[in-house]
Write a protein that holds these residues in place. Structure first.
Motif, mmCIF file in Angstrom:
data_model
loop_
_atom_site.group_PDB
_atom_site.id
_atom_site.type_symbol
_atom_site.label_atom_id
_atom_site.label_comp_id
_atom_site.label_asym_id
_atom_site.label_seq_id
_atom_site.Cartn_x
_atom_site.Cartn_y
_atom_site.Cartn_z
ATOM 1 N N THR A 1 1.107 -1.027 -0.164
ATOM 2 C CA THR A 1 0.288 0.048 0.413
ATOM 3 C C THR A 1 0.868 1.399 -0.153
ATOM 4 O O THR A 1 2.051 0.925 0.672
ATOM 5 C CB THR A 1 -0.678 0.586 1.561
ATOM 6 N N ILE A 2 0.631 2.337 -1.182
ATOM 7 C CA ILE A 2 1.236 3.616 -0.794
ATOM 8 C C ILE A 2 0.661 4.866 0.041
ATOM 9 O O ILE A 2 -0.702 4.764 0.027
ATOM 10 C CB ILE A 2 1.642 3.784 -2.071
ATOM 11 N N TYR A 3 0.898 5.198 1.010
ATOM 12 C CA TYR A 3 0.476 5.923 1.425
ATOM 13 C C TYR A 3 0.947 7.516 1.208
ATOM 14 O O TYR A 3 2.418 7.714 1.411
ATOM 15 C CB TYR A 3 0.949 5.721 3.379
ATOM 16 N N TYR A 4 0.353 8.497 1.063
ATOM 17 C CA TYR A 4 1.329 9.650 0.530
ATOM 18 C C TYR A 4 0.928 10.928 1.576
ATOM 19 O O TYR A 4 -0.866 11.218 2.025
ATOM 20 C CB TYR A 4 0.835 9.985 -0.540
ATOM 21 N N VAL A 5 1.896 10.942 2.140
ATOM 22 C CA VAL A 5 1.457 12.890 2.936
ATOM 23 C C VAL A 5 2.112 14.087 2.356
ATOM 24 O O VAL A 5 3.273 13.804 1.863
ATOM 25 C CB VAL A 5 2.121 12.694 4.478
ATOM 26 N N GLU A 6 1.196 15.208 2.509
ATOM 27 C CA GLU A 6 1.691 16.471 2.366
ATOM 28 C C GLU A 6 1.665 17.269 3.372
ATOM 29 O O GLU A 6 1.230 16.835 3.856
ATOM 30 C CB GLU A 6 1.401 16.830 1.514
ATOM 31 N N LEU A 7 2.657 18.059 3.769
ATOM 32 C CA LEU A 7 2.301 19.110 5.210
ATOM 33 C C LEU A 7 3.154 20.137 4.263
ATOM 34 O O LEU A 7 4.028 20.343 3.812
ATOM 35 C CB LEU A 7 3.859 18.329 5.782
ATOM 36 N N PHE A 8 2.530 21.580 5.002
ATOM 37 C CA PHE A 8 2.321 23.134 4.151
ATOM 38 C C PHE A 8 2.073 24.475 5.390
ATOM 39 O O PHE A 8 1.373 23.414 6.073
ATOM 40 C CB PHE A 8 0.959 23.441 3.020
ATOM 41 N N PRO A 9 3.468 24.888 5.855
ATOM 42 C CA PRO A 9 3.002 25.252 7.140
ATOM 43 C C PRO A 9 1.934 26.368 6.764
ATOM 44 O O PRO A 9 1.661 27.198 5.666
ATOM 45 C CB PRO A 9 4.581 26.501 6.318
ATOM 46 N N ARG A 10 1.479 26.108 8.022
ATOM 47 C CA ARG A 10 -0.261 27.049 7.816
ATOM 48 C C ARG A 10 -0.132 28.799 8.032
ATOM 49 O O ARG A 10 -0.867 28.964 7.512
ATOM 50 C CB ARG A 10 -0.873 27.211 9.058
#
Length: 500
Positions: A50-59
């Motif tokens: 399974t490929i899990y993908y996460v993106e984080l962006f400064p609030r």
């Protein structure tokens, strides 16, 4: 322009990939980032992760721009900052998909292997070389942090997701401190103590970074010298160390262990006597023929009959492995069901030779056994009755030497060794290829029959060709036999070389 931090996680079922993705999302959201995660399940069992993908962006950056960032749903080749892989093959797949790039990606992966369906189902040795996977990953990644994370999880009593989370923290690739990572685990509230132990160990290992990993890759695994307490076993170990060259000793010692486990000490002595005859051929090829023959001889002499299969199915280690794979807790009960469909031939091969031949050639008794075994049955190995039944079958190994199956396999082994010795006298490279032909003889029941049929077809062709047969030709014929268990490709190749 500010870009999101892009993280891809490749994990197999049951390894906590979803938990790891949730931890990263929680980590980001509690520390000033907008976070998003998606997942695409793999195909059944071990054919895909399974490929899990996460993106984080400064609030703060998003608020300054006056809106919510638009985050992607799936990783794109060449556009991933961090890739986490729960197993070495998954790291190779990440590289193959283009998710790992040398100008950008930090790759964190476990170096242990869980073999894929394609590797397990191959007629020959279908395993992918781990050293090649490591080499490809090193070249593809900007940074490559790796160690045996499965072992680290086991040592800490946790799961591999906690180890990956600790390695991610230790890599320093995310803008968060160790305390923030640990607080994320504590907020989860489940298995906190073992997860923190696994996290701490992985954090320290990742801090050592590539230098420690390069050393681990380069250092060969030490082979411990066994020190048995039984005087007869100790005599066999000393014989191996005294009579055989050092490069072959580790393999021979494993062969001795396997033969004793399969039958008894006398059987292991027979194994060493046969290998010693090959050693006396004095072929100058860097001991390649000796080691290849020793390896394949040990496998052939421990062929899989009903006694062997029943023995392996009722061992403590198997019950422990099944419980571990099922994730069972101490108080939980696990039922193990075996589907058994023995053929008349296998039953006759399990009986002492005279009784087995009588049953095979009988009238009414044979038809009665065939009627009783026509549909097969399910045996619950974890029950007392099922366990005792299989232990009784395993106990038939005491008369294995008297069975017709043993006589047949023993005759094939002696002919194979004679072919090797004959070829070694004029062409050691051809002898090595003949030794490798044992790879065709494997498994049990129909699989074994088809393998033996292909092996005998190949050996007959080799005998007809004699000294004129090129080693490369025999290798090509063997590869054709391994590619098709029904022998169609082998027959086509034999016709091509006028050896049919």
């Amino acid at each position: 322009m500010t870009q999101p931090i892009k993280i891809a996680i490749l994990a197999m079922g049951g390894e906590g990939g979803g938990v790891l993705a949730d931890w990263i999302v929680d980590l980001g959201e509690h520390n000033g980032h907008v976070a998003q995660t998606t997942s695409v399940p793999g195909v059944a069992q071990r054919t895909g992760a399974t490929i899990y993908y996460v993106e984080l962006f400064p609030r703060a950056r998003a608020e300054a721009d006056g809106g919510q960032p638009i985050l992607a749903l799936m990783p794109l080749p060449g556009d991933v900052d961090v890739v986490l892989c729960s197993e070495l093959m998954e790291a190779g797949r990440a590289v193959q998909r283009g998710l790992v790039t040398p100008d950008r990606t930090t790759l964190l992966a476990s170096t242990h292997r869980v073999f894929s369906i394609a590797e397990k189902s191959a007629m020959g040795d279908g395993r992918v070389d781990s050293d090649q996977l490591l080499a490809h990953a090193r070249r593809a990644a900007k940074r490559f942090i790796r160690f045996d994370m499965a072992q680290a999880a086991q040592d800490s009593g946790s799961v591999i997701s906690a180890v990956l989370f600790g390695a991610l923290a230790g890599s320093g690739v995310l803008p968060f401190g160790r305390a923030q990572f640990e607080a994320t685990i504590e907020r989860g509230g489940v298995g906190v103590k073992p997860s923190l132990r696994a996290f701490a160990d992985a954090f320290e290992r990742a801090q050592r970074d590539e230098a420690a990993s390069e050393t681990a890759d380069a250092a060969p695994a030490a082979v411990p010298t066994p020190k048995p307490t039984d005087p007869q076993v100790r005599a066999l170990v000393e014989r191996v160390q005294r009579e055989f060259p050092a490069p072959a000793q580790a393999l021979l010692l494993e062969g001795v262990r396997r033969l004793i486990d399969y039958q008894d000490l006398a059987y292991a002595v027979t194994y060493l006597d046969r290998v010693a005859a090959v050693a006396r051929l004095q072929v100058d090829d860097g001991h390649r023929l000796l080691t290849a023959t020793a390896r394949h001889l040990a496998l052939w002499m421990t062929y899989e009959d009903t006694a062997r299969v029943a023995d392996l199915k009722t061992r403590d280690t198997r019950f422990e492995r099944v419980r571990s794979e099922a994730g069972a807790q101490d108080a939980q009960l696990v039922a193990i069901n075996e589907y058994m469909h023995p053929r008349l031939q296998e039953i006759c091969e399990t009986l002492p030779g005279g009784l087995g031949r009588w049953l095979m050639n009988s009238g009414m008794p044979r038809r009665l056994v065939e009627r009783m075994t026509r549909k097969g049955r399910v045996v619950t190995t974890s029950s007392l009755s099922g366990y005792l039944m299989l232990r009784c079958v395993a106990g038939t190994r005491r008369w294995r030497r008297s069975t017709t199956r043993f006589a047949q396999e023993n005759a094939r082994i002696e002919q194979w060794l004679a072919h090797i010795a004959q070829a070694a006298a004029h062409n050691p490279a051809l002898a090595l290829e003949i030794a490798q032909c044992q790879r065709l003889v494997k498994g049990y029941s129909d699989t074994h029959e088809r393998g033996v049929a292909n092996y005998e077809l190949l050996m007959q062709a080799a005998l007809r060709a004699g000294a004129a047969l090129a080693p490369a030709t025999l290798r090509e014929l063997r590869d054709a036999a391994l590619a098709d268990e029904h022998g169609n490709q082998l027959r086509a190749k034999l016709a091509q070389y006028a050896l049919a």
